[in-house]
Scaffold this active site. Structure first.
Site, PDB file in Angstrom:
ATOM      1  N   HIS A 247       6.727  -8.271   2.178  1.00  0.00           N
ATOM      2  CA  HIS A 247       6.087  -9.564   2.459  1.00  0.00           C
ATOM      3  C   HIS A 247       6.993 -10.394   3.344  1.00  0.00           C
ATOM      4  O   HIS A 247       8.212 -10.299   3.242  1.00  0.00           O
ATOM      5  CB  HIS A 247       5.785 -10.328   1.155  1.00  0.00           C
ATOM      6  CG  HIS A 247       4.764 -11.391   1.340  1.00  0.00           C
ATOM      7  ND1 HIS A 247       5.090 -12.672   1.704  1.00  0.00           N
ATOM      8  CD2 HIS A 247       3.422 -11.353   1.249  1.00  0.00           C
ATOM      9  CE1 HIS A 247       3.982 -13.385   1.827  1.00  0.00           C
ATOM     10  NE2 HIS A 247       2.954 -12.608   1.553  1.00  0.00           N
ATOM     11  N   GLU A 306      -1.720  -6.909  -2.306  1.00  0.00           N
ATOM     12  CA  GLU A 306      -2.731  -5.927  -1.908  1.00  0.00           C
ATOM     13  C   GLU A 306      -2.758  -4.696  -2.807  1.00  0.00           C
ATOM     14  O   GLU A 306      -3.780  -4.028  -2.912  1.00  0.00           O
ATOM     15  CB  GLU A 306      -2.505  -5.498  -0.448  1.00  0.00           C
ATOM     16  CG  GLU A 306      -2.501  -6.622   0.548  1.00  0.00           C
ATOM     17  CD  GLU A 306      -3.864  -7.250   0.770  1.00  0.00           C
ATOM     18  OE1 GLU A 306      -4.583  -7.463  -0.223  1.00  0.00           O
ATOM     19  OE2 GLU A 306      -4.195  -7.536   1.923  1.00  0.00           O
TER      20      GLU A 306
HETATM   21  N1  ACO Z   1       7.045   0.029   3.970  1.00  0.00           N
HETATM   22  C1  ACO Z   1       8.164   0.454   4.579  1.00  0.00           C
HETATM   23  N2  ACO Z   1       9.016  -0.317   5.278  1.00  0.00           N
HETATM   24  C2  ACO Z   1       8.684  -1.622   5.376  1.00  0.00           C
HETATM   25  C3  ACO Z   1       7.553  -2.164   4.755  1.00  0.00           C
HETATM   26  C4  ACO Z   1       6.718  -1.280   4.029  1.00  0.00           C
HETATM   27  N3  ACO Z   1       5.595  -1.710   3.414  1.00  0.00           N
HETATM   28  N4  ACO Z   1       7.488  -3.473   5.016  1.00  0.00           N
HETATM   29  C5  ACO Z   1       8.555  -3.772   5.782  1.00  0.00           C
HETATM   30  N5  ACO Z   1       9.281  -2.657   6.000  1.00  0.00           N
HETATM   31  C6  ACO Z   1      10.526  -2.556   6.747  1.00  0.00           C
HETATM   32  C7  ACO Z   1      10.257  -2.542   8.252  1.00  0.00           C
HETATM   33  O1  ACO Z   1      10.033  -1.230   8.720  1.00  0.00           O
HETATM   34  C8  ACO Z   1      11.518  -3.153   8.789  1.00  0.00           C
HETATM   35  O2  ACO Z   1      12.541  -2.181   8.774  1.00  0.00           O
HETATM   36  P1  ACO Z   1      13.634  -2.104   9.981  1.00  0.00           P
HETATM   37  O3  ACO Z   1      14.329  -3.450   9.914  1.00  0.00           O
HETATM   38  O4  ACO Z   1      14.480  -0.959   9.586  1.00  0.00           O
HETATM   39  O5  ACO Z   1      12.837  -1.929  11.220  1.00  0.00           O
HETATM   40  C9  ACO Z   1      11.895  -4.196   7.729  1.00  0.00           C
HETATM   41  O6  ACO Z   1      11.280  -3.742   6.514  1.00  0.00           O
HETATM   42  C10 ACO Z   1      11.386  -5.586   8.038  1.00  0.00           C
HETATM   43  O7  ACO Z   1      10.009  -5.499   8.398  1.00  0.00           O
HETATM   44  P2  ACO Z   1       9.261  -6.619   9.240  1.00  0.00           P
HETATM   45  O8  ACO Z   1       8.013  -6.032   9.820  1.00  0.00           O
HETATM   46  O9  ACO Z   1      10.199  -7.299  10.181  1.00  0.00           O
HETATM   47  O10 ACO Z   1       8.936  -7.666   8.097  1.00  0.00           O
HETATM   48  P3  ACO Z   1       7.742  -8.697   8.092  1.00  0.00           P
HETATM   49  O11 ACO Z   1       8.165  -9.829   7.247  1.00  0.00           O
HETATM   50  O12 ACO Z   1       7.319  -9.038   9.474  1.00  0.00           O
HETATM   51  O13 ACO Z   1       6.579  -7.851   7.416  1.00  0.00           O
HETATM   52  C11 ACO Z   1       4.670  -7.178   6.256  1.00  0.00           C
HETATM   53  C12 ACO Z   1       5.774  -8.241   6.378  1.00  0.00           C
HETATM   54  C13 ACO Z   1       3.866  -7.146   7.555  1.00  0.00           C
HETATM   55  C14 ACO Z   1       3.732  -7.573   5.119  1.00  0.00           C
HETATM   56  C15 ACO Z   1       5.301  -5.789   5.975  1.00  0.00           C
HETATM   57  O14 ACO Z   1       6.068  -5.821   4.795  1.00  0.00           O
HETATM   58  C16 ACO Z   1       4.279  -4.663   5.915  1.00  0.00           C
HETATM   59  O15 ACO Z   1       3.901  -4.129   6.971  1.00  0.00           O
HETATM   60  N6  ACO Z   1       3.793  -4.272   4.692  1.00  0.00           N
HETATM   61  C17 ACO Z   1       2.780  -3.239   4.560  1.00  0.00           C
HETATM   62  C18 ACO Z   1       1.379  -3.817   4.835  1.00  0.00           C
HETATM   63  C19 ACO Z   1       0.917  -4.737   3.697  1.00  0.00           C
HETATM   64  O16 ACO Z   1       1.069  -4.431   2.525  1.00  0.00           O
HETATM   65  N7  ACO Z   1       0.310  -5.864   4.108  1.00  0.00           N
HETATM   66  C20 ACO Z   1      -0.202  -6.871   3.185  1.00  0.00           C
HETATM   67  C21 ACO Z   1       0.722  -8.037   3.105  1.00  0.00           C
HETATM   68  S1  ACO Z   1       0.181  -9.253   1.924  1.00  0.00           S
HETATM   69  C22 ACO Z   1      -0.959 -10.180   2.759  1.00  0.00           C
HETATM   70  O17 ACO Z   1      -0.858 -10.407   3.929  1.00  0.00           O
HETATM   71  C23 ACO Z   1      -2.138 -10.679   2.036  1.00  0.00           C
END
Ligand code: ACO
Length: 364
Positions: A247, A306
């Protein structure tokens, strides 16, 4: 050198009375209520009232009949659901029908928009299965009527309560991507319908509201608890993200995950296949959290809303392709309240960019 804040991370772009997301403590407050308390006791109508209170002079005190009438008004637009629209993804069809509603700023406009995703989602799902849309029953509570319109038969009280818990849990969540989009549209003095369209379009993607369908795909692909670790490791090796984890704001567990897990536990007392599915999901969750902690020790990645959304909506026999529509059915109330709050501030949202392209060439 100008600093660009990628993804507007840590930028504060609004002051709001609507909700507070405390990402360090894992707390969500919605107009003075902790989300888990609100989800345990409020119906969707109560949450809509809570959010819209103070933003309209003529908001009815008892919102249930007004929302029932708003469902009836929205249903008039179902006549426009032709074969071509019904063949689109349910989310696209639902959004297109919503665009038919008036783009005004009054309380009637607000209630029609808040009620409509339930009406249109139900109609679209039925039409995809070759069935006639079922007209709303304005005398029923919103969640019970939503399930009745989808199924063509009444839901149990327990099921309606579980859907209420879901809709209330997701009704608002600070300045998330879709709410920000809704506020940007509202800041231009476009109507509430336009703000809702902006929110809907932003909610759709899998990094925001589109994740719960893929959570079901993941659970189906894993199949048994023994397969969780190898499947998850392989997915991460392939560069995929695990849906339902991580998140932007929460650095601890998303409190909404627990509010929904509690609603699921209440429902599981009456539902046949649910305990087995819940046990698989818990095994997958444990494995995913272990693996993410090991692989990303510097980035706390916890369960988000989610993951248990997927299980709850599946238990309510809603198809995965409609999960994001159901999310929108809850969140629309928040978008409308934020749009009104933004309109009241009177300020156009207009950030800046830094140009990094080529400078004008000298004319020959
Ligand atoms: N699985 C694996 N790795 C992840 C995940 C995940 N679910 N989420 C983040 N990471 C990793 C990224 O790959 C990144 O790694 P790196 O630094 O080595 O490249 C690091 O964590 C940071 O990720 P960002 O994308 O910069 O973090 P951000 O805060 O932008 O992302 C997000 C938040 C989009 C929700 C992300 O965690 C994600 O894609 N989750 C999966 C999709 C999901 O569950 N979405 C629903 C969110 S809740 C809602 O919106 C209602």
């Amino acid at each position: 050198m100008v600093q660009v804040s990628a993804g507007l991370e840590r930028v504060i772009a609004a002051a709001t009375v609507l909700s507070d997301v405390d990402g360090q403590a894992g707390r969500l407050t919605i107009r003075g209520w902790a989300v888990e308390d609100l989800a345990g006791r409020a119906r969707f109508e109560d949450a809509v009232h809570l959010l819209l209170d103070g933003f309209f002079d003529d908001l009815p005190a008892d919102l249930a009949p007004a929302l029932g009438q708003a469902r009836v008004r929205a249903f008039a637009e179902v006549a426009a659901l032709d074969e071509a629209l019904a063949a689109r993804e349910p989310y696209d069809a639902m959004r297109a029908l919503l665009a038919r509603l008036p783009d005004g700023d009054g309380v009637h406009d607000a209630l029609a928009l808040a009620a409509a995703p339930a009406v249109f989602t139900a109609a679209v799902l039925r039409r995809r299965n070759g069935l006639e849309a079922v007209a709303p029953d304005p005398a029923l509570p919103h969640a019970a009527d939503f399930l009745r319109m989808v199924r063509g038969a009444p839901a149990t009280q327990g099921e309606a309560r579980a859907l209420d818990a879901y809709l209330v849990t997701v009704c608002d969540h600070g300045l998330n991507a879709s709410t920000f989009a809704a506020r940007v549209a509202a800041s231009t003095r476009a109507g509430l319908g336009s703000a809702v369209q902006a929110g809907l379009s932003t909610l759709k993607g899998p990094l925001h509201g589109g994740a719960p369908g893929p959570v079901i795909d993941m659970l189906d692909a894993i199949g048994t608890a023994d397969n969780a670790v190898p499947w998850l490791e392989a997915a991460l090796d392939a560069g995929e993200r695990l849906m339902g984890f991580g998140h932007r704001i929460y650095r601890v567990r998303d409190p909404r995950a627990d509010a929904l897990k509690a609603a699921l536990s209440r429902l599981s007392k009456s539902a046949g296949a649910l305990p087995g599915r819940l046990a698989l999901a818990e095994a997958v969750e444990r494995a995913a959290l272990d693996i993410l902690r090991r692989r990303k020790p510097d980035r706390p990645l916890e369960t988000n809303v989610e993951f248990y959304t997927a299980l709850l909506l599946e238990a309510l026999e809603l198809p995965p392709e409609a999960f994001t529509c159901v999310f929108a059915a809850g969140r629309t109330a928040g978008w409308i309240a934020h749009a009104r709050e933004q309109q009241a501030s009177g300020k156009l949202i207009r950030p800046q960019s830094v140009y990094v392209g080529p400078r004008p060439r000298a004319a020959a």
